[in-house]
Design a protein around this motif. Sequence first.
Motif, short mmCIF file in Angstrom:
data_model
loop_
_atom_site.label_atom_id
_atom_site.label_comp_id
_atom_site.label_asym_id
_atom_site.label_seq_id
_atom_site.Cartn_x
_atom_site.Cartn_y
_atom_site.Cartn_z
N THR A 76 0.81 -1.22 0.00
CA THR A 76 0.00 0.00 0.00
C THR A 76 0.84 1.26 0.00
O THR A 76 0.31 2.35 -0.09
N GLU A 77 2.15 1.11 0.12
CA GLU A 77 3.04 2.27 0.15
C GLU A 77 4.10 2.14 -0.93
O GLU A 77 4.53 1.04 -1.28
N VAL A 78 4.51 3.28 -1.46
CA VAL A 78 5.51 3.30 -2.52
C VAL A 78 6.78 2.59 -2.08
O VAL A 78 7.40 1.85 -2.85
N LYS A 79 7.14 2.76 -0.82
CA LYS A 79 8.37 2.13 -0.32
C LYS A 79 8.30 0.61 -0.35
O LYS A 79 9.33 -0.07 -0.27
N ASP A 80 7.09 0.05 -0.45
CA ASP A 80 6.92 -1.41 -0.49
C ASP A 80 7.22 -1.99 -1.87
O ASP A 80 7.35 -3.21 -2.01
N LEU A 81 7.31 -1.14 -2.87
CA LEU A 81 7.54 -1.63 -4.23
C LEU A 81 9.02 -1.94 -4.44
O LEU A 81 9.70 -1.34 -5.26
N THR A 82 9.50 -2.91 -3.68
CA THR A 82 10.89 -3.32 -3.78
C THR A 82 10.96 -4.75 -4.28
O THR A 82 10.00 -5.52 -4.16
N TYR A 83 12.09 -5.12 -4.83
CA TYR A 83 12.26 -6.49 -5.31
C TYR A 83 12.16 -7.48 -4.15
O TYR A 83 11.59 -8.57 -4.29
N GLU A 84 12.71 -7.11 -3.00
CA GLU A 84 12.68 -8.03 -1.86
C GLU A 84 11.25 -8.25 -1.38
O GLU A 84 10.87 -9.38 -1.03
N MET A 85 10.44 -7.20 -1.38
CA MET A 85 9.05 -7.35 -0.97
C MET A 85 8.31 -8.27 -1.93
O MET A 85 7.54 -9.14 -1.52
N MET A 86 8.54 -8.09 -3.22
CA MET A 86 7.86 -8.93 -4.20
C MET A 86 8.27 -10.39 -4.06
O MET A 86 7.46 -11.30 -4.18
N LYS A 87 9.55 -10.62 -3.79
CA LYS A 87 10.03 -11.99 -3.59
C LYS A 87 9.38 -12.60 -2.34
O LYS A 87 9.00 -13.77 -2.34
N ASN A 88 9.27 -11.80 -1.29
CA ASN A 88 8.64 -12.30 -0.07
C ASN A 88 7.18 -12.66 -0.29
O ASN A 88 6.69 -13.66 0.26
N ILE A 89 6.49 -11.87 -1.09
CA ILE A 89 5.08 -12.15 -1.39
C ILE A 89 4.96 -13.48 -2.13
O ILE A 89 4.12 -14.32 -1.81
N LEU A 90 5.82 -13.68 -3.11
CA LEU A 90 5.78 -14.92 -3.89
C LEU A 90 6.10 -16.14 -3.03
O LEU A 90 5.48 -17.19 -3.17
#
Length: 286
Positions: A76-90
């Motif tokens: 929900t925040e711009v700072k969340d749009l990181t590669y690490e966050m996306m990897k964690n979601i997957l």
Amino acid sequence: MNDSDSLRKKRVILWAAPRSLSSVFYRSIATLNKTKHFQELFFGAHHFGPVRQNKQLHKLEKDSEIPPGLYAEGVTEVKDLTYEMMKNILAADHPGVELVFSKEFAYCLPESMWEGVISGKFADFNHTFLIREPEKVLYSNYKAPKPQPCIMPAPDGGLHELYKFYQFVKEKKGVTPIVVDAADLQAYPDETMKSYCEAIGITFDPNMTSWGKGFTSPFTYTATGPAEADKWNVNLYQSTGFIKIKPEEQKQVPLHELPSEVVKCIEECHVQYMEMWKDCIKPSPL
């Protein structure tokens, strides 16, 4: 998550280049029950995140510019749009589902991160690939209305990165990746999706190629203009299934309409396409 859930759950990523019918492939998978599906998680990090690679698009400055559920719950925040966050979601547990599926663009993942998505917590992911004849990919990309082409890596539309990542997976994993040709998907949608399901170890459902209207995309291309890019998906999400096009009915690309540099790129990418095509799975009889 108990041991039986862990053994039963499949984790699959479909890697593609834009304009390769990847969205309709994703729509097909989204018909399945007990499936957690994502669409282009790494796209957000590449184009809009704090360490974004594409500087052409408008930089997201406010959290309000990210529509709810754009990439996944919790982003929900711009700072969340990181590669690490996306990897964690997957790689999260996602309890209660039997398939975790995401369709991704290879060009959106930096080469320095390739090792990280095939090892460690990603070791059990099945990396599959969708290919399409370069002339169709690049013609579609070149003819796309502005401002859409700016999200494509010039001049090859992401085809080169797709091929390189395919080679990397093949070499590092020591297995031949599952590859699907978009031409088969158009000509033989049921047989091709059945073959893909068999290859990744899930059960094919006839509803995967015909569905009802009303599907809401979890993904819209923000910050590229007033909903312009979302027109890409309008026809798809108003559709009721695959539009079957026989091989002899598929139109030839008018190469004369393209600049010489695009034609040259098509010729170069065609060699890579043919190498991947050799590994394509064949449509299965119904």
